[in-house]
Scaffold this active site. Structure first.
Site, PDB file in Angstrom:
ATOM      1  N   ASP A  92      10.434  17.135   0.918  1.00 14.92           N
ATOM      2  CA  ASP A  92      11.413  16.828   1.773  1.00 14.92           C
ATOM      3  C   ASP A  92      12.616  18.031   1.606  1.00 14.92           C
ATOM      4  O   ASP A  92      12.463  18.686   0.850  1.00 14.92           O
ATOM      5  CB  ASP A  92      12.015  15.639   1.096  1.00 14.92           C
ATOM      6  CG  ASP A  92      12.511  15.473  -0.266  1.00 14.92           C
ATOM      7  OD1 ASP A  92      12.792  16.581  -0.671  1.00 14.92           O
ATOM      8  OD2 ASP A  92      12.558  14.540  -0.799  1.00 14.92           O
ATOM      9  N   ASP A 263       6.042   7.898   3.259  1.00 12.33           N
ATOM     10  CA  ASP A 263       6.329   8.069   1.937  1.00 12.33           C
ATOM     11  C   ASP A 263       7.305   7.019   1.743  1.00 12.33           C
ATOM     12  O   ASP A 263       7.924   6.416   2.184  1.00 12.33           O
ATOM     13  CB  ASP A 263       6.743   9.351   1.519  1.00 12.33           C
ATOM     14  CG  ASP A 263       8.322   9.523   1.803  1.00 12.33           C
ATOM     15  OD1 ASP A 263       9.094   9.386   0.795  1.00 12.33           O
ATOM     16  OD2 ASP A 263       8.753   9.695   2.898  1.00 12.33           O
ATOM     17  N   CYS A 301      -8.690  -6.626  -4.389  1.00 14.43           N
ATOM     18  CA  CYS A 301      -8.246  -5.181  -4.538  1.00 14.43           C
ATOM     19  C   CYS A 301      -9.488  -4.369  -5.381  1.00 14.43           C
ATOM     20  O   CYS A 301      -9.924  -5.097  -6.284  1.00 14.43           O
ATOM     21  CB  CYS A 301      -7.204  -5.082  -5.498  1.00 14.43           C
ATOM     22  SG  CYS A 301      -6.562  -3.373  -5.614  1.00 14.43           S
ATOM     23  N   CYS A 303      -9.357  -1.459  -6.727  1.00 15.00           N
ATOM     24  CA  CYS A 303      -8.774  -0.529  -7.582  1.00 15.00           C
ATOM     25  C   CYS A 303      -9.244  -0.628  -9.039  1.00 15.00           C
ATOM     26  O   CYS A 303      -9.708  -1.817  -9.624  1.00 15.00           O
ATOM     27  CB  CYS A 303      -7.316  -0.328  -7.612  1.00 15.00           C
ATOM     28  SG  CYS A 303      -6.254  -1.330  -8.718  1.00 15.00           S
ATOM     29  N   CYS A 306      -7.692  -3.557 -11.075  1.00 19.39           N
ATOM     30  CA  CYS A 306      -8.165  -4.824 -10.823  1.00 19.39           C
ATOM     31  C   CYS A 306      -9.580  -4.979 -11.207  1.00 19.39           C
ATOM     32  O   CYS A 306      -9.872  -6.189 -11.624  1.00 19.39           O
ATOM     33  CB  CYS A 306      -8.064  -4.904  -9.516  1.00 19.39           C
ATOM     34  SG  CYS A 306      -6.360  -5.363  -9.052  1.00 19.39           S
ATOM     35  N   HIS A 332      -2.246   0.499  -9.589  1.00 20.74           N
ATOM     36  CA  HIS A 332      -2.534  -0.597  -8.512  1.00 20.74           C
ATOM     37  C   HIS A 332      -1.693  -0.561  -7.347  1.00 20.74           C
ATOM     38  O   HIS A 332      -2.309  -0.524  -6.148  1.00 20.74           O
ATOM     39  CB  HIS A 332      -2.444  -1.793  -9.053  1.00 20.74           C
ATOM     40  CG  HIS A 332      -2.365  -3.120  -8.282  1.00 20.74           C
ATOM     41  ND1 HIS A 332      -3.682  -3.614  -7.844  1.00 20.74           N
ATOM     42  CD2 HIS A 332      -1.572  -3.755  -7.881  1.00 20.74           C
ATOM     43  CE1 HIS A 332      -3.585  -4.475  -6.907  1.00 20.74           C
ATOM     44  NE2 HIS A 332      -2.158  -4.417  -6.810  1.00 20.74           N
TER      45      HIS A 332
END
Length: 365
Positions: A92, A263, A301, A303, A306, A332
């Protein structure tokens, strides 16, 4: 020749699934970009970003130019090399951080105090380009003026005029062929000013377009018409980036309007404070009722957190102040959001985006 090309892979209404190609690699949209403010996402490493499927990670120009300094990062070969990250980077302009520090702003640039040692720092649109070239980001953003909301129409108008003048100066100063430069649309929540800003920034001509100055205190109902007004005047063959927005309802609504990339620090900030994003809404992991729960944060989920850890274990870590809890919840939340963007892309390709949007809003709206 633009350092970024954008190919539309599928469209469902105004929602777009695309592939953007930069000098150093491609990314698919809709896209969520995690924020590594000081060269790292808090509690995570570059190896984590790779495993999570991040395509672009943000760096913060303001913080990195003060510590360790953009010239030092340049000597390592740029921010990605410095951090050991093999994906793409976006920096940025530092504008948002500068404006949250109550700087002295004039038509030439801004003067602000360093958050590290209190020294006075001068920053112009040309400085923003030079510093980001030294940081070596694949995508850099122009310096803009972000007015707080609510602001008077006069304050929003001044910020808009400065943003346009600074954008033209940034474009003139930008010489790196391997780096994309994105312009930024301002205009507060005024549809007329958003339309005007988008048109004028598009006329200068950039590799992609950021929409800034939203998600700074206004409601979603105020944000969406202003966003729609801006998108209507932006070119269809460039990526569109809604800056600083990451809550699931706003993500799905913005994709429905035609935004490509986002973002937000929310995912990791919530994680550090014990909150998980799940398919049934926000989940407070600290709650006593989780103490004996053997199921994962989110049964839907995929991931790694999880797959391995229970709610009861994560609650225990939070209870005893173990930093691993913040790390697991941050992993997560980022993985969950990246997965949400993947599901949006699949829905756009399948022509079922509207039913997915309604489902997300039922939970998060």
């Amino acid at each position: 020749m633009h350092p970024v090309t954008f190919r539309l892979d599928a469209q469902d209404g105004a929602a777009r699934a695309g592939t953007a190609t930069t000098a150093n690699g491609s990314y698919t949209t809709p896209l969520f970009m995690p924020v590594g403010t000081r060269g790292a996402i808090k509690y995570l490493s570059a190896a984590d970003y790779e495993r999570l499927g991040a395509q672009i990670v943000l760096g913060n120009t303001y913080h990195l130019m003060l510590r360790p300094g953009s010239e030092l990062i340049e000597s390592f070969g740029g921010l990605a090399q410095f951090a050991g990250w093999r994906g793409l980077t976006l920096t940025d302009s530092g504008g948002f951080q500068v404006f949250s520090l109550d700087p002295q702003v004039d038509d030439d640039g801004v003067t602000f105090k360093s958050t590290y040692d209190g020294s006075s720092v001068r920053f112009t649109p040309e400085d923003a380009v030079r510093v980001q070239q030294e940081l070596g980001a694949d995508i850099q953003m122009v310096l803009d003026q972000c007015p707080p909301l609510p602001s008077s129409p006069e304050v929003v108008r001044t910020a808009l005029e400065r943003t346009h003048a600074w954008a033209a100066r940034a474009k003139a100063a930008h010489t790196s062929d391997g780096q994309a430069l994105f312009g930024i649309v301002q205009g507060g929540i005024s549809e007329a000013m958003r339309t005007e800003s988008a048109q004028r920034i598009a006329e200068i001509g950039f590799d992609g377009y950021g929409i800034g100055g939203l998600s700074v205190g206004e409601t979603r109902e105020q944000m969406l018409p202003a966003l729609a007004a801006a998108i209507e005047r932006l070119p269809t063959d460039r990526p569109r980036y809604l800056m600083g927005v990451g809550d699931p309802a706003s993500l799905v609504e913005a994709v429905a309007l035609g935004v490509d990339q986002f973002d937000c620090v929310m995912q990791t900030r919530l994680g550090r404070h014990g909150t998980a994003l799940t398919s049934t809404g926000r989940f407070q992991a600290k709650a006593l009722r989780n103490a004996r729960m053997d199921e994962p944060l989110d049964t839907e989920c995929p991931c790694e957190v999880c797959a391995r850890h229970s709610r009861g274990y994560i609650r225990h870590l939070l209870q005893v102040g173990e930093p691993t809890a913040s790390r697991l919840l941050s992993i997560h939340n980022i993985a969950w959001t990246i997965d949400l963007m993947g599901k949006m892309r699949s829905a756009i390709e399948a022509g079922t985006f509207e039913s997915m949007r309604r489902h997300v809003l039922d939970v998060w709206g």
